[in-house]
Enzyme design. Structure first.
Site, PDB file in Angstrom:
ATOM      1  N   ASP A 180      -1.019 -34.416  26.875  1.00 28.85           N
ATOM      2  CA  ASP A 180      -0.730 -35.421  27.513  1.00 28.85           C
ATOM      3  C   ASP A 180      -2.054 -36.273  27.927  1.00 28.85           C
ATOM      4  O   ASP A 180      -2.827 -36.018  28.511  1.00 28.85           O
ATOM      5  CB  ASP A 180      -0.017 -35.223  28.747  1.00 28.85           C
ATOM      6  CG  ASP A 180       0.750 -36.495  29.017  1.00 28.85           C
ATOM      7  OD1 ASP A 180       0.592 -37.782  28.754  1.00 28.85           O
ATOM      8  OD2 ASP A 180       1.706 -36.399  29.850  1.00 28.85           O
ATOM      9  N   GLU A 204       1.583 -38.020  23.739  1.00 26.48           N
ATOM     10  CA  GLU A 204       2.253 -36.718  23.856  1.00 26.48           C
ATOM     11  C   GLU A 204       2.466 -35.861  22.822  1.00 26.48           C
ATOM     12  O   GLU A 204       3.068 -36.116  22.101  1.00 26.48           O
ATOM     13  CB  GLU A 204       3.057 -36.711  25.065  1.00 26.48           C
ATOM     14  CG  GLU A 204       3.067 -36.238  26.473  1.00 26.48           C
ATOM     15  CD  GLU A 204       4.375 -36.594  27.204  1.00 26.48           C
ATOM     16  OE1 GLU A 204       5.058 -35.952  27.488  1.00 26.48           O
ATOM     17  OE2 GLU A 204       4.628 -37.862  27.518  1.00 26.48           O
TER      18      GLU A 204
END
Length: 404
Positions: free
Chosen positions: A27, A122
């Site tokens: 992320d 992500e």
DNA sequence: TCTGGGGTCCTAGGACCC
DNA sequence: TCTGGGGTCCTAGGACCC
């Protein structure tokens, strides 16, 4: 995401592995702001908010400096500006984000072909087959963070765990600029003290329901009789949450998920109340969606019109047809009828959206279709328009009504 | 305090067919 | 004439995710 990218790595073994801790969640930290800062290094160390500054809008991303003032993504712009009046506001530049996102994906694919992108910033990676070549998942995680920072000047966080759900929680905990491994033995101790909102599928509404039952932590859910939970939330959600609360998550990393719908919507800077004005926007969105459909070589059978009113209440109207379509004219004909059937009389409209669902691959779909001459004609026009747009930009060819 | 835009998934009711 | 369920599809709304 593409075959090309997967085929770049024929040397990686996919033999599985005896260790159970092979799922990585990556992320980016404050992705949009980080991308913008690369081009504007002079703003480094100052509070920066990326978001739509024109009255309406929300914060897309903020730097850590801005976060010190309590500014988070998904906060309204006006609220953010009140908290941090000195911040530099940057309008989002989405094409740039897509480019960076593609380069990030190349980095993921250099670690394993089992990559499941979740959003622009992500992804999940299954590295069970990469150990021999690249080392333990932890070593791979460190390499990944290093590479992302070297090549894109973005710090990111990595969570490593036996399941997707725990890996995602781990990366959140590791933020910013960190890496966290949760081994199978540590899962329950890591998971149970967290608030219920940490569970996938628990948003504001469900959290309220749970709070009324006195359930605040994941352990509360885990220890509640399943039937009590079922009565409160319905069978589906209850069973899902119960599984997650014990760290059970069977989902595997899926490298390719076909798209299920394509749509665009727009909030107007000022509410519209004239049917003609609204229909012009509906046409524009229909064109945008149709162009995207054709670019993806998809056709769809369900057309959805979404309308949000000045008071923020929102409705949708849809129409499912037998034969899939991808033409601007066809989609607009349906969205226009759906809009007219609402019989709005000078009602203030804040947003309209057009979405196409029940997608099929265009090749399969059109083979089953016997096109009449007029349909063929429109297909040619759409194709020519797509080509011109590709060469000269989106504004090159538009339905006549969109040209001012 | 007023709330962007891209999506996915679930639920519930009604139509329709067997 | 009245009555079953089960399965599937469509529609609308809503919760949720990033």
């Amino acid at each position: 995401m593409t075959h090309r990218q997967i085929l770049k790595l024929p040397h990686i073994e996919l033999t599985g592995d005896d260790s159970e801790t092979n799922i990585l969640h990556v992320d980016m930290d404050a992705f949009f702001a980080s991308v913008e800062l690369k081009d504007r290094p002079e703003l480094r160390g100052t509070p920066v908010i990326v978001g739509h500054s024109g009255g309406r809008g929300v914060v897309t991303s903020a730097t850590y400096e801005a976060r010190k003032f309590g500014i988070h993504a998904a906060m309204s712009m006006s609220e953010a500006l009140r908290k941090c009046p000195g911040a530099t506001v940057i309008e989002p530049s989405h094409e740039k984000y897509e480019e960076v996102s593609n380069r990030l994906q190349d980095i993921y694919y250099s670690m394993t072909p089992l990559v499941e992108p979740l959003s622009v910033d992500e992804a999940f990676l299954d590295v069970s087959g990469s150990r021999k070549l690249l080392g333990t998942p932890t070593e791979i995680g460190h390499k990944l963070r290093e590479k992302v920072f070297q090549e894109e000047n973005i710090t990111c966080s990595v969570g490593i765990a036996p399941t997707k759900f725990i890996a995602k929680l781990a990366s959140t905990r590791a933020k910013p600029d960190g890496l966290l491994v949760v081994s199978p033995e540590e899962v329950i101790a890591f998971l149970h003290p967290l608030p219920v909102g940490a569970l996938w599928g628990v948003g504001g509404k469900t959290e309220e329901v749970l709070a009324r039952l006195g359930l605040f932590k994941v352990s509360d859910i885990a220890n509640l009789p399943l039937n009590t939970l079922r009565r409160a939330l319905g069978d589906g959600l209850a069973e899902h949450l119960h599984e997650l609360s014990w760290g059970r998550d069977e989902r595997s990393v899926e490298p390719y998920e076909p798209e299920k719908s394509i749509g665009n919507e727009e909030t107007f800077s000022k509410d519209l109340d004239q049917a003609a004005d609204i229909l012009r926007e509906v046409l524009r969105l229909s064109e945008k969606v149709a162009t995207r459909l054709r670019a993806a070589e998809l056709m769809g059978r369900t057309i959805v019109l979404k309308v949000r009113f000045a008071n923020f209440s929102t409705i949708t109207r849809s129409k499912t047809i037998t034969d899939p379509i991808d033409g601007t004219k066809d989609i607009y004909a349906i969205t226009k009828t759906l809009f007219e059937n609402l019989k709005l009389d000078r009602v203030r409209v804040r947003l309209v959206g057009v979405r196409v669902e029940k997608l099929e691959e265009a090749e399969t779909a059109s083979r089953q279709l016997l096109l009449g001459e007029s349909e063929k004609g429109w297909r040619e026009i759409d194709k020519a328009s797509d080509k011109a747009s590709a060469r000269f930009g989106d504004d090159a060819v538009k339905p006549a009504r969109l040209i001012d």
